[in-house]
Design a protein around this motif. Structure first.
Motif, PDB file in Angstrom:
ATOM      1  N   ASP A 118      49.092  49.397  32.839  1.00 63.40           N
ATOM      2  CA  ASP A 118      48.657  49.239  31.368  1.00 63.40           C
ATOM      3  C   ASP A 118      47.128  49.304  31.318  1.00 63.40           C
ATOM      4  N   SER A 119      46.709  50.293  30.914  1.00 64.96           N
ATOM      5  CA  SER A 119      45.363  50.740  31.119  1.00 64.96           C
ATOM      6  C   SER A 119      44.519  49.762  30.026  1.00 64.96           C
ATOM      7  N   GLU A 120      44.929  48.907  29.038  1.00 63.39           N
ATOM      8  CA  GLU A 120      44.635  47.797  28.255  1.00 63.39           C
ATOM      9  C   GLU A 120      44.301  46.610  28.942  1.00 63.39           C
ATOM     10  N   PHE A 121      45.169  46.466  30.092  1.00 56.69           N
ATOM     11  CA  PHE A 121      44.927  45.240  30.753  1.00 56.69           C
ATOM     12  C   PHE A 121      43.735  45.092  31.525  1.00 56.69           C
ATOM     13  N   ARG A 122      43.203  43.615  31.451  1.00 57.21           N
ATOM     14  CA  ARG A 122      41.613  43.749  32.120  1.00 57.21           C
ATOM     15  C   ARG A 122      41.723  44.040  33.867  1.00 57.21           C
ATOM     16  N   LEU A 123      42.836  43.694  34.458  1.00 53.17           N
ATOM     17  CA  LEU A 123      42.924  44.042  35.909  1.00 53.17           C
ATOM     18  C   LEU A 123      42.882  45.526  36.276  1.00 53.17           C
ATOM     19  N   PHE A 124      43.365  46.181  35.420  1.00 48.04           N
ATOM     20  CA  PHE A 124      43.088  47.814  35.620  1.00 48.04           C
ATOM     21  C   PHE A 124      42.057  48.415  34.907  1.00 48.04           C
ATOM     22  N   ALA A 125      41.225  47.380  34.081  1.00 50.00           N
ATOM     23  CA  ALA A 125      39.698  48.027  33.604  1.00 50.00           C
ATOM     24  C   ALA A 125      38.655  47.969  34.311  1.00 50.00           C
ATOM     25  N   PRO A 126      38.161  49.067  34.675  1.00 55.83           N
ATOM     26  CA  PRO A 126      36.795  48.855  35.509  1.00 55.83           C
ATOM     27  C   PRO A 126      35.717  48.180  34.891  1.00 55.83           C
ATOM     28  N   GLU A 127      35.496  48.490  33.667  1.00 57.20           N
ATOM     29  CA  GLU A 127      34.531  47.789  32.709  1.00 57.20           C
ATOM     30  C   GLU A 127      34.507  46.180  32.535  1.00 57.20           C
ATOM     31  N   LEU A 128      35.954  45.629  33.047  1.00 55.00           N
ATOM     32  CA  LEU A 128      36.061  44.320  32.861  1.00 55.00           C
ATOM     33  C   LEU A 128      36.259  43.777  34.248  1.00 55.00           C
ATOM     34  N   GLY A 129      35.746  44.453  35.214  1.00 54.35           N
ATOM     35  CA  GLY A 129      35.946  43.810  36.675  1.00 54.35           C
ATOM     36  C   GLY A 129      37.027  43.982  37.184  1.00 54.35           C
ATOM     37  N   GLY A 130      37.875  44.720  36.788  1.00 55.87           N
ATOM     38  CA  GLY A 130      39.311  44.850  37.292  1.00 55.87           C
ATOM     39  C   GLY A 130      39.518  45.194  38.871  1.00 55.87           C
ATOM     40  N   GLY A 131      40.684  44.992  39.305  1.00 57.72           N
ATOM     41  CA  GLY A 131      40.774  45.415  40.731  1.00 57.72           C
ATOM     42  C   GLY A 131      41.514  44.433  41.275  1.00 57.72           C
ATOM     43  N   ALA A 132      42.297  44.650  42.502  1.00 55.65           N
ATOM     44  CA  ALA A 132      42.868  43.630  43.240  1.00 55.65           C
ATOM     45  C   ALA A 132      41.589  42.667  44.047  1.00 55.65           C
ATOM     46  N   LEU A 133      40.858  43.048  44.644  1.00 57.72           N
ATOM     47  CA  LEU A 133      39.902  42.516  45.315  1.00 57.72           C
ATOM     48  C   LEU A 133      39.125  41.395  44.607  1.00 57.72           C
ATOM     49  N   LEU A 134      38.514  41.727  43.457  1.00 57.12           N
ATOM     50  CA  LEU A 134      38.010  40.399  42.628  1.00 57.12           C
ATOM     51  C   LEU A 134      38.889  39.473  42.154  1.00 57.12           C
ATOM     52  N   ASP A 135      39.805  40.083  41.616  1.00 61.22           N
ATOM     53  CA  ASP A 135      40.751  38.986  41.135  1.00 61.22           C
ATOM     54  C   ASP A 135      41.736  38.074  41.871  1.00 61.22           C
ATOM     55  N   LEU A 136      42.398  38.846  42.860  1.00 63.16           N
ATOM     56  CA  LEU A 136      43.189  38.310  43.808  1.00 63.16           C
ATOM     57  C   LEU A 136      42.972  38.025  45.115  1.00 63.16           C
ATOM     58  N   GLY A 137      42.011  39.134  45.632  1.00 59.86           N
ATOM     59  CA  GLY A 137      41.473  39.168  47.021  1.00 59.86           C
ATOM     60  C   GLY A 137      40.294  37.896  47.224  1.00 59.86           C
ATOM     61  N   ILE A 138      39.937  37.479  45.984  1.00 59.10           N
ATOM     62  CA  ILE A 138      39.097  36.261  46.302  1.00 59.10           C
ATOM     63  C   ILE A 138      39.611  35.117  46.808  1.00 59.10           C
ATOM     64  N   TYR A 139      40.935  35.057  46.570  1.00 59.42           N
ATOM     65  CA  TYR A 139      41.416  33.734  47.375  1.00 59.42           C
ATOM     66  C   TYR A 139      41.706  33.800  48.782  1.00 59.42           C
ATOM     67  N   PRO A 140      42.182  34.807  49.251  1.00 57.34           N
ATOM     68  CA  PRO A 140      42.230  35.128  50.795  1.00 57.34           C
ATOM     69  C   PRO A 140      40.809  35.119  51.320  1.00 57.34           C
ATOM     70  N   VAL A 141      39.870  35.802  50.679  1.00 58.75           N
ATOM     71  CA  VAL A 141      38.478  35.858  51.470  1.00 58.75           C
ATOM     72  C   VAL A 141      38.169  34.327  51.363  1.00 58.75           C
ATOM     73  N   SER A 142      38.051  33.877  50.336  1.00 64.11           N
ATOM     74  CA  SER A 142      37.557  32.222  50.203  1.00 64.11           C
ATOM     75  C   SER A 142      38.295  31.353  51.334  1.00 64.11           C
ATOM     76  N   PHE A 143      39.520  31.582  51.534  1.00 61.99           N
ATOM     77  CA  PHE A 143      40.376  30.843  52.514  1.00 61.99           C
ATOM     78  C   PHE A 143      39.621  31.127  53.980  1.00 61.99           C
ATOM     79  N   ALA A 144      39.328  32.292  54.174  1.00 65.89           N
ATOM     80  CA  ALA A 144      38.849  32.704  55.577  1.00 65.89           C
ATOM     81  C   ALA A 144      37.370  32.231  55.598  1.00 65.89           C
TER      82      ALA A 144
END
Lengths: 320, 320
Positions: free
Chosen positions: A160-186
């Motif tokens: 969904d191109s309207e959804f923020r997780l897919f929107a580059p201008e809203l900082g979308g992408g797996a790393l920033l939204d979901l990956g932050i948890y495993p990265v912080s855990f490590a």
């Protein structure tokens, strides 16, 4: 020290802002005093739905509200830096939703400003304050030398191109939204790596749909992490040591139970139940630190937040 | 087709040779007819302990024993190529313990020789023939698009420079001994990657004590794999698809149960129990293929074995 609950001002009206407002009702330490949005309509809607007494049609007005003790920045990632600056410049202590900023440079800037003003500042890495995570930290010495940390965070989102997780201008992408948890855990277990390798698969909008990461640490430990927007993964975490390992149930980043499994001997199960989404613990931590006159939390120190953003920068630049 | 059980000649007298001999007793398809070792003493000891009728004090004698129908090469990895050549040149079908060879070049050489002689040849990746793995392959289409495969294999070994896993000259290291399982599992599901990243930590002898790997595939899937000689990891495997995922219990590479977890709907548990170590299934497969006059197994084809050794080469050369 004060007996009165902290009066929170919530900046932003998205999903996490609503969840935090709900969980705050489970605490004795704080109440939502006000909400601020870029539009009066959005602030009114959020406040009406949750019985928030004061609503502001701008972030500036929220930051300058004298009846707000602490600001929670719950806006999209690219706005965190500017919004947190606004609140700090207004003299308010600030809790900033994760990822703290878009990069380490922005993170360092906020930390410098908070120190300059002698104001409390913290990344809203709520996982860090959950009872099972605090217990895991206590058990770390019993694992021997940590050899491997692995963790994953995968959720499925319809394209969904309207959804923020897919929107580059809203900082979308797996790393920033979901990956932050495993990265912080490590980071919590092993600190900052001296080697980073990463591999990504792009989504249809170009943001990272999947990010796989390998971190190598000075002591020889390695972390093996993954996140994806394209599928529901187990979302578990494991800390493997020479003497024992800890397996955290999924989702590891929310209230969860875990098992301690010695190399020899009986496994021990630690069951945890929690009220709400689990966000109340970070609110309690902010209240405790403010009451004690402290400007950061030893459980999620600012130096580590900057380090985590540095790791995120390195992951993005290491992508093959 | 024949009704008589296959007469196996086992080359080597180490742990896996013994385990295979024991598991063969659970089959109707084969018997251990002979064992060969570099020393008569070792062959005698192995044969006496297991009631093996014929013992040879050299690999040449075993390969040329007219009462041996098929040779199982169970020697240390660096000897696989030479030992398998010896057996093929003696006109024998051959099962070669994994890793098949030390590198892809040696693997291609063996495959070419087997084809030239029209002889059966197979990698002893016994996991591939286990009932739960065959069932998982049947279920793969129900997962939607596979997004992530993750698997790990960690065992703890006391530091011992005499032990083959730490000895460079015996092909020691985590990747060749333990990593072959996750690598083969990823290959089974996703084929050969077009991108490989890897990170290693050396053991005290210089072999890889831990190897972490990321594979990227043409369709966008990624594999996240780990192996270590320094600690006991969960040794699980997960196949994450857009519609469902499969979580395989540890150790995933041995007889194991698994769970199918749809993105929406009820999880389904598949329980498997097995007799012995699980090595009998590969022995049955060899017997079936030989009886059918075939020269390889469709479950573990030679092209894939060469591809897996190519991946292993790429991992070793990709180490940061």
């Amino acid at each position: 020290m004060t007996d009165k609950p902290l009066r929170w001002g919530i900046m932003g009206t998205g999903g996490i802002a609503g969840a935090f407002a709900e969980d705050l009702k489970l605490t004795d330490s704080g109440v939502v005093a006000a909400v601020g949005s870029r539009t009066a309509e959005s602030a009114e809607r959020f406040a009406d739905a949750r019985g928030v007494p004061t609503r502001h049609g701008s972030y500036e007005a929220l930051a300058n509200d004298p009846d707000v003790d602490v600001v929670y920045v719950a806006t999209p990632h690219p706005m965190h830096h500017g919004n947190a600056r606004l609140a700090l410049e207004a003299g308010k202590p600030v809790l900033v939703e994760k990822p703290f900023t878009m990069n380490a440079e922005e993170a360092r800037d906020l930390v410098a400003l908070a120190k300059e003003r002698d104001l409390f500042l913290m990344e809203a890495m709520w996982t860090r304050f959950l009872p099972h995570v605090r217990h895991i930290r206590e058990l770390l010495p019993s694992l021997g030398d940590v050899v491997t940390v692995s963790a994953d965070h995968g959720q499925w989102f319809a394209e969904d191109s309207e959804f923020r997780l897919f929107a580059p201008e809203l900082g979308g992408g797996a790393l920033l939204d979901l990956g932050i948890y495993p990265v912080s855990f490590a980071s919590m277990v092993l600190g900052e790596p001296d080697r980073v390798a990463a591999m990504a698969t792009p989504a249809f909008t170009g943001v990272d749909a999947q990010m796989s990461m390998l971190f190598g640490y000075p002591g020889g430990a390695q972390a093996v992490l993954n996140c994806t927007l394209s599928a529901v993964s187990p979302t578990t975490a494991v800390i493997v040591g020479t003497d024992a390992r800890i397996e955290v149930d999924g989702p590891f980043y929310a209230p969860a139970s875990f098992t301690l499994i010695p190399r020899e001997g009986e496994r021990v199960r630690y069951e945890y139940v929690d009220e709400g989404r689990g966000l109340r613990h970070q609110a309690d931590e902010v209240a405790r630190r403010l009451a004690a006159g402290e400007t950061e939390s030893p459980l999620m120190p600012l130096a580590e937040t900057v380090s985590i953003m540095t790791i995120m920068d390195r992951v993005l630049s290491a992508v093959e």
